[in-house]
Design a protein around this motif. Sequence first.
Motif, mmCIF file in Angstrom:
data_model
loop_
_atom_site.group_PDB
_atom_site.id
_atom_site.type_symbol
_atom_site.label_atom_id
_atom_site.label_comp_id
_atom_site.label_asym_id
_atom_site.label_seq_id
_atom_site.Cartn_x
_atom_site.Cartn_y
_atom_site.Cartn_z
ATOM 1 N N TYR A 194 0.830 -1.203 0.000
ATOM 2 C CA TYR A 194 0.000 0.000 0.000
ATOM 3 C C TYR A 194 0.861 1.247 0.000
ATOM 4 C CZ TYR A 194 -3.075 3.644 1.734
ATOM 5 O OH TYR A 194 -3.760 4.811 1.897
ATOM 6 N N ARG A 227 -0.072 5.341 0.167
ATOM 7 C CA ARG A 227 -1.150 6.312 0.276
ATOM 8 C C ARG A 227 -0.817 7.520 -0.576
ATOM 9 N NH1 ARG A 227 -3.032 10.103 4.490
ATOM 10 N NH2 ARG A 227 -5.296 10.015 4.501
ATOM 11 N N SER A 266 2.464 -4.296 5.338
ATOM 12 C CA SER A 266 2.657 -2.909 4.928
ATOM 13 C C SER A 266 2.682 -2.022 6.168
ATOM 14 C CB SER A 266 1.535 -2.461 3.988
ATOM 15 O OG SER A 266 1.517 -3.252 2.821
ATOM 16 N N THR A 296 2.887 0.858 8.795
ATOM 17 C CA THR A 296 2.735 2.315 8.774
ATOM 18 C C THR A 296 2.695 2.816 10.205
ATOM 19 O OG1 THR A 296 0.326 2.155 8.739
ATOM 20 C CG2 THR A 296 1.430 2.337 6.606
ATOM 21 N N GLU A 350 -8.597 1.337 7.823
ATOM 22 C CA GLU A 350 -8.100 2.676 7.497
ATOM 23 C C GLU A 350 -6.997 3.098 8.456
ATOM 24 O OE1 GLU A 350 -8.963 4.209 4.672
ATOM 25 O OE2 GLU A 350 -10.059 2.332 4.356
ATOM 26 N N LYS A 390 -3.807 1.815 7.198
ATOM 27 C CA LYS A 390 -3.283 2.590 6.070
ATOM 28 C C LYS A 390 -2.612 3.880 6.538
ATOM 29 C CE LYS A 390 -6.848 0.951 2.860
ATOM 30 N NZ LYS A 390 -8.022 1.358 2.053
ATOM 31 N N ASP A 391 -3.221 4.540 7.504
ATOM 32 C CA ASP A 391 -2.729 5.858 7.922
ATOM 33 C C ASP A 391 -1.813 5.810 9.132
ATOM 34 O OD1 ASP A 391 -4.115 6.913 5.855
ATOM 35 O OD2 ASP A 391 -5.740 7.777 7.037
#
Length: 708
Positions: A3, A5, A104, A106, A359, A362-363
Amino acid sequence: MRYRRTTAGVFSTLLAVTLAATALPAQAHGQPAFAAAQLRAEPNQVRDLTVVQGDGYATLAWTPVDGATDYQIERTPVADDDTVSGPSVISGVWRPNRQVNNSSPTFADAGFAPGSRFQWRVRARFGTTTQPYSTPVAGTTRPHWGDPNTPGQSLRTQWETTLGAQYTSDVNEYAYTAAVDELSDRVRVVEIGRTIQNRPINMFVIGYPKPPATPEAVAATNPLVVNCNVHGNEPGDREACLIMARQLAFTDDAGTLDKLSKTTMLIVPTINGDGRAANSRGNSTGQDLNRDYSLIRQPETQAFVEMVRDYRPIASFDGHEYGNTNTGDLPMLPPRHQNVSQGIFDTSQDMIEGHMYTEGAKDGWWACPYGCTGAGVGLSEETILRNTLGLKNVVNSLLELRSSGGPTRPDEGNTANNRRRKSYSALWTFHQFLTYHVANIPGITKARAEGIAFQSANTGRIVFRGSRPIEAYPAPHPGEAPPPLDAPTPERILEQPPCAYRLTEEQYHGARSDGPAGRQTTVAQRLAAHGWKVVKVADGYLVPLSQPERGLVPLLLDGQAVEGLVDGERIAPTLTGTHNGPLTVTGVACLAGATVRGPIRVQPGATLIVNGSAISGPVNASGAAGFVLTDSTVNGPVNVTATRGPVVLVDNRVSGPVNVVNSAGVAPLLAGNTVSGPLGCTGNAPAPVNLEVANSVSGPKSSQCARL
């Protein structure tokens, strides 16, 4: 593919920029610096570090190192020319249990003052053995949202102007709230109540291009609500709410405006203004307001419950802070009381696990279930807002902000950094809440409609106190230590529900002492705040269980309740079998799972309550004290005329016309019915409602029922 972003936040006026690695000297043979750096990478060195700026945080992402136990994030202040201008700190530690996609990694680095410039590096660890740092990445963080030269966008809270050194005072909040209201057509600020010390409890009503003009019109837009500050000494969510109100009021972002055109967002910054002014958990009487949403002994909780009754939000987040330093950034929890309908629980869980966990991964935020470190929290008390709202068929979640840094954010011994991280993580959550809500309105409304039908049917046991389980998310991901289960004990279960509760005049209207001096309210006032249907009968007041909030009714009115209001008399069904021939109702008749082979006539002053029954013939009521028909089949017309009490028709199947005429005092409720014939409503004051649960009508819908 790993991923990456490409955007951060929802505001196109501040586009996210992926920051390239700091330039290294090119090699003599002309090779690009980045490629040269990759060729020189050391064993177990983190590669491919990127940094993307969000509102109050920066998302770091990198390629994982095989066998790494965790990763340390280093942040260093730098000048505009990227020379070091301050000491480096380990600002974060990434662990596998932070997110649902470990391939991934983050990390949302946060706590810094917005607009500052830093460089970041990441290194892997094997146990306690550190590996080489990545190539550094430098960049400038986003400033406070809004162009300082644009009216409205230029507004700032006290918390923002002091960079988190001070929380926004009540005086500053009211001035800021009024300014947002004055400068934006998208916002209407309404006062929903007053605290004991007479502070206003304001609510932002935000829509595009304008918010609907009345609570009824807002309800028709499937609104969502954020309750930002119930515990006065937990103000982090409140600051996020005030910032979000400004963003929604003045953004030019097309995606955000599209969301606001499809719903209405309600934001209550401070329900507990007295507690916030005193920096105390409770209100000015010491009452924990989050243990009062069912009992509504306090004016603050009464204001909020009445707002829910009138504006009918279908989804909610409730903001708190949590003192456990070992837990996630953003512990969340759905309504768990076992009387909550399955669909409301499942959809709330989907909002948390299906959206927020994903989410967050992801962030870079660590979302997990409240109690994800095994603490004994997050149980089933119906007095807590998330459970009260679940029992009111609202998809919702509690949000906790970890109130101090802990092992995964070791630099947050700095008070201002800690405050900034909390509030910006809440801001991220509330924007994700809006995103989820708009994308899932059909599913949320379906769960709500099913919940209303399920509750109104008055079927199944009643649990007075007991929680649904929260299953562990597969380790080592969020939820490896879920909150504990408080399974109901036998004395907290009623297998056969009554038809209704009868309250005496003293129980219903009598003075009470369980509230602040001079502000005590009666049971009648509290049931009215909840919006429940009550029938006046000759020997008292009848509260039917066949209504949309059935799961909460016994928790207040049954003597077996854990935290009840009164010990009401249980009224058992009067007919459960088969009745051959006409049935005339005088007094009170309650049919549950019954079969009536003939017409039913309800005499003036009588009350009929029917759930889960079959009627072969017309049903006529004229001048009745109350009329309740739910989850039933009627082969014939239904005519209800001049009822002086509540009229409730929910989830029925009627072969014939339905007419509700000249009812007075209480808005008739007609929701989720299937009518093979016309549906007519005239002369009712107030007009009928359907709680946004449409009726299926094969014939014409006329007059007051045309929109139902």
